[in-house]
Each structure stands twice: as C-alpha cells, then as structure tokens.
Motif scaffolding. Structure first.
Motif, PDB file in Angstrom:
ATOM      1  N   GLY A   1      -9.379  -7.301   1.872  1.00  0.00           N
ATOM      2  CA  GLY A   1      -8.210  -7.702   2.645  1.00  0.00           C
ATOM      3  C   GLY A   1      -8.432  -8.212   4.041  1.00  0.00           C
ATOM      4  O   GLY A   1      -7.543  -8.105   4.888  1.00  0.00           O
TER       5      GLY A   1
ATOM      6  N   THR B   1       0.328  -3.405   5.452  1.00  0.00           N
ATOM      7  CA  THR B   1       0.166  -4.681   6.156  1.00  0.00           C
ATOM      8  C   THR B   1       1.318  -4.985   7.112  1.00  0.00           C
ATOM      9  O   THR B   1       1.075  -5.250   8.298  1.00  0.00           O
TER      10      THR B   1
ATOM     11  N   VAL C   1      -4.794  -8.934   4.532  1.00  0.00           N
ATOM     12  CA  VAL C   1      -4.162  -7.867   5.314  1.00  0.00           C
ATOM     13  C   VAL C   1      -4.302  -8.118   6.815  1.00  0.00           C
ATOM     14  O   VAL C   1      -3.305  -8.216   7.541  1.00  0.00           O
TER      15      VAL C   1
ATOM     16  N   PHE D   1      -9.560   2.378   0.784  1.00  0.00           N
ATOM     17  CA  PHE D   1      -9.207   0.981   1.017  1.00  0.00           C
ATOM     18  C   PHE D   1     -10.338   0.051   0.576  1.00  0.00           C
ATOM     19  O   PHE D   1     -10.120  -0.920  -0.162  1.00  0.00           O
TER      20      PHE D   1
ATOM     21  N   GLN E   1      -2.669  -1.613  -5.427  1.00  0.00           N
ATOM     22  CA  GLN E   1      -2.325  -2.798  -4.645  1.00  0.00           C
ATOM     23  C   GLN E   1      -1.053  -2.583  -3.825  1.00  0.00           C
ATOM     24  O   GLN E   1      -0.881  -3.182  -2.757  1.00  0.00           O
TER      25      GLN E   1
ATOM     26  N   SER F   1     -11.587  -0.700  -3.696  1.00  0.00           N
ATOM     27  CA  SER F   1     -11.415  -2.087  -4.122  1.00  0.00           C
ATOM     28  C   SER F   1     -12.454  -2.528  -5.143  1.00  0.00           C
ATOM     29  O   SER F   1     -12.346  -3.615  -5.704  1.00  0.00           O
TER      30      SER F   1
ATOM     31  N   PHE G   1      -1.746  -1.454  -0.231  1.00  0.00           N
ATOM     32  CA  PHE G   1      -2.124  -2.530   0.682  1.00  0.00           C
ATOM     33  C   PHE G   1      -0.883  -3.267   1.188  1.00  0.00           C
ATOM     34  O   PHE G   1      -0.779  -3.609   2.369  1.00  0.00           O
TER      35      PHE G   1
END
Length: 416
Positions: free
Chosen positions: A162, A109, A166, A213, A102, A217, A105
């Motif tokens: 995301g 962002t 994101v 990514f 995590q 997840s 991410f």
C-alpha cells in the motif's frame, strides 16, 4: 485451503484493525487537550462507516472484474463472496477472509487524512468526506494497483502493501484538505503535544499492527511473510536511528515525539517494498525515508498552510520515497524481479508513473470532493472552537475533567 494461512490471515486482520485505534492515540497525543475527543473519533469512526461502505460497494469496485479503471458490481453487498476460496486472489484462504483483510486497509486510509484537519473541520462534513473519498479516490486507485486488470498493476508497478494505494493517496489528500480548509486561528498552530505518552503508545500500536499490514499481505504463512516481517522491522529500526541522530545533530536532544514519528515514517517507507527487497535494502530505504521526511517536515512547516499533524511529510513523502526506491532495491532473490540496483532499469518507469498518476488523481479528486461539500454544508467548525475547543463544539464532550470548555464552566480542583 491451508489452515496455517487461514490462522495467520485471521491474526493479520486483527493486527491491521488495531492500527486504527493506534492511529487515534498517536494523533490524539499530538494535539491540544480540547481537541482530543474530536481527533480520536475521526479515526475511530472510520471503523464503522468505511467497513459498511466496503461491504456494500467498495470491495466490488476494487476487486470485481470489469476494466482497467474500475471494478464491476459482481461483489456488491458481498454477493458471491463466500467462505470458499477465490483462486483469483488466493487458493489458500476463504474469499470472505481476503475481503476482510482488504477492508482493514480501506478503513485506515481515510483515517490517516484526518490528521491534517483536526481541530477545525465540521464532523458531519468529515463523515461525508471520508465516505465520498473512499468511493471516488481510494477504490479506483486500489483497483488500478491491486484489482484484476488494473492498469498500474498491469504496467508492472510493484506495491506490496500500500505505498501508493494507502500512503501516497492519504498524504496527498491531507495536503489538499489542509489547503482547502485553511489554517487554524492565528497562533494556534504553535503548540506542543499535550500527551507524549499517548504518542509513544500510538506509534507502538502502529508498529505492532504493521506486521499484519505488511507480512499479512503475503496472504500466506510462508517465506514471503517472514521476509516482509523482517524488512518491516529493520527499515523501521533504521529510520529511528537516522531520525534520532538527525535530532541530536540539529536540536541537540532527541525527543520521544520525534522517535515515534520516525517509526511511523520507517513503516510507511518499507510498505510498498516489504516482500520485494532484501534486509539490507530495507534498512537503506528506512534511512532514506527518515531523512526525506525529516527535512520535508522542517520545510513544510515554513509554508503558509496548516497540515496539523504533518500527514503529508510523514505518509506522503514516506510513501513516495518508498514506492520509487522499490524500483531500486527490488531483488529477484526475494522472489520477485530485480530493480535498478541489480541492473534492471525497466522497473523504474512503472514505479514513477504510478506515483505521479496517484498524486495527480488524488489531488484533483480530493479538492473536488471538498469544494462540493463546502458548497453544500460548509467545512469549518463553529467560530468559537478556538476558545472553547472543538470537542465541545462538535461533540459536547471533553477528554479531561479539568479542561474547561467555556469561561462559564470552570471546574474546581476535583474536576467538578
């Protein structure tokens, strides 16, 4: 714990981390020679500042139990985050590994936002901005969608990897930042990418890393991860096909830069849906995201604002399209719930509400942060950066020996 899941998630961490240097190359190729160092450093520096913020505070604010709006302080400074699994997140991998995944991410962002302001923002103000933005914007939104008891997740909205957390947040923040900071000096917005191979390299690294990514997840080496990998590939391929055909129809010739942007748009669009849709739906989503972003980019370029690298048109629009279309193409055959296409209209309301709230919250909070920094330290870099370049003004460096930084510093043919 499952050794296969642990191995896959370790690889996924590395893949997602690679996306931030990939973003640095992608953005750097699109700017002018005298902005390359500043542009790349805006992405690369997040690897340091945001990883520390995440470990000290961010992870706790997102994933520690508290209430529907924000997490608690149970994981501050990684307290209670060990190599044992936490069943609230995954029984197959160590809690510390989930935190690290995590983290990647959280790093990329705010780095995405930098594309809207490269070439004109004070670097010190930018550092303060990304840390404040991570704490006050990213962390609450991530908790709403993914955290225990987060209200958007509890409402039933889907965001696999995301789309809202994101891409919509970064895209909207980029648009607001471009408006608050203001445009570049007259005539500077009309320029071509200085290094197209950098753009292609960056997009390729992003595409490669995006498998971690999205497929990562799933938090396991299982069928959902395989589905996410395939939908990611097909949506991106469809976006590239659509964009190339649009360019050929609109401009007469397809460009390498446009194809690279198309790949990123396709990746963005499928992100919220990667583990929830079937391959056919993924291709339709990639096509829709490409068309929407292509025309958004053309329209926004006519407006009196300067989102330097079109972050909103790519990430904001792609994230919005992908998040809403998740409510259309989600399929129970993928292991989740059916969307509108399969006769279930109930998913559309949570998707739309989640998108609208994230847009509004991000816009208001981003503007507040930027105006506060502007009042204290200023946002714009030195006035002479248009002539000598922000690389010289902010970093006392230059990317290429042949690129002069001032009229008194002209290199000879050997670059000395």
């Amino acid at each position: 714990m499952d050794s296969g899941a642990i191995a896959w998630m370790l690889v996924s961490c590395a893949l997602v981390l690679l996306m931030t240097p990939g973003l640095a190359f992608f953005y750097a190729g699109l700017v002018r020679e005298r902005e390359v160092i500043n542009t790349m450093k805006m992405s690369f520096i997040a690897l340091g500042f945001i990883s520390v913020e995440w470990a000290l505070l961010g992870y706790s604010l997102v994933f520690s139990e508290n209430n529907a709006l924000i997490g608690g302080l149970g994981f501050v400074a990684l307290n209670n985050v060990t190599t044992a699994p936490n069943p609230d997140f995954s029984s197959d991998i160590p809690h510390l590994l989930f935190m690290a995944f995590q983290m990647m991410f959280a790093i990329i962002t705010p780095a995405l936002i930098s594309g809207a302001v490269v070439g004109r923002m004070k670097f010190k103000s930018y550092l303060l901005f990304i840390v404040a933005w991570a704490i006050l914007v990213y962390n609450p939104i991530a908790h709403w969608v993914w955290g225990p008891g987060g209200w958007i997740g509890e409402m039933g909205a889907l965001d696999f990897a995301g789309g809202t957390v994101v891409h919509i947040s970064a895209g909207v923040a980029a648009l607001v930042a471009a408006l608050v900071i203001g445009p570049r000096h007259d005539g500077e917005s009309d320029h071509l990418p200085h290094n197209v191979p950098f753009v292609v390299l960056g997009a390729s690294l992003l595409w490669f890393g995006w498998f971690g990514f999205n497929a990562g997840s799933a938090l396991a080496a299982d069928g959902t991860a395989v589905l996410a990998l395939v939908t990611t590939m097909l949506a991106t391929g469809a976006a590239v096909v659509a964009w190339v055909l649009l360019e050929m129809f609109d401009r007469g010739k397809p460009t390498a830069t446009g194809t690279s942007i198309a790949a990123v748009v396709g990746l963005v669009t499928i992100t919220p849906a990667a583990g929830f849709v079937l391959p056919g739906g993924a291709m339709l989503m990639g096509l829709a995201g490409a068309v929407a972003s292509y025309y958004a980019l053309k329209y926004l370029d006519r407006l009196p604002m300067d989102d330097t690298l079109d972050v909103f048109a790519c990430h904001g629009v792609g994230g919005i399209v992908g998040s809403i279309l998740t409510g259309v193409f989600a399929s129970a055959q993928a292991g989740g719930v059916d969307g509108l296409l399969y006769g279930n209209a109930d998913l559309m309301m949570p998707q739309v509400v989640g998108v609208l709230v994230v847009i509004l919250f991000t816009a208001v909070m981003t503007a507040a942060i930027l105006y506060a920094i502007k009042a204290m330290f200023g946002l714009r870099s030195a006035d002479d950066t248009g002539e000598f370049g922000i690389d010289h003004a902010e970093h006392d460096e230059r990317a290429y020996a042949y690129a002069p930084v001032s009229s008194k510093d002209q290199p000879d043919f050997r670059g000395h």
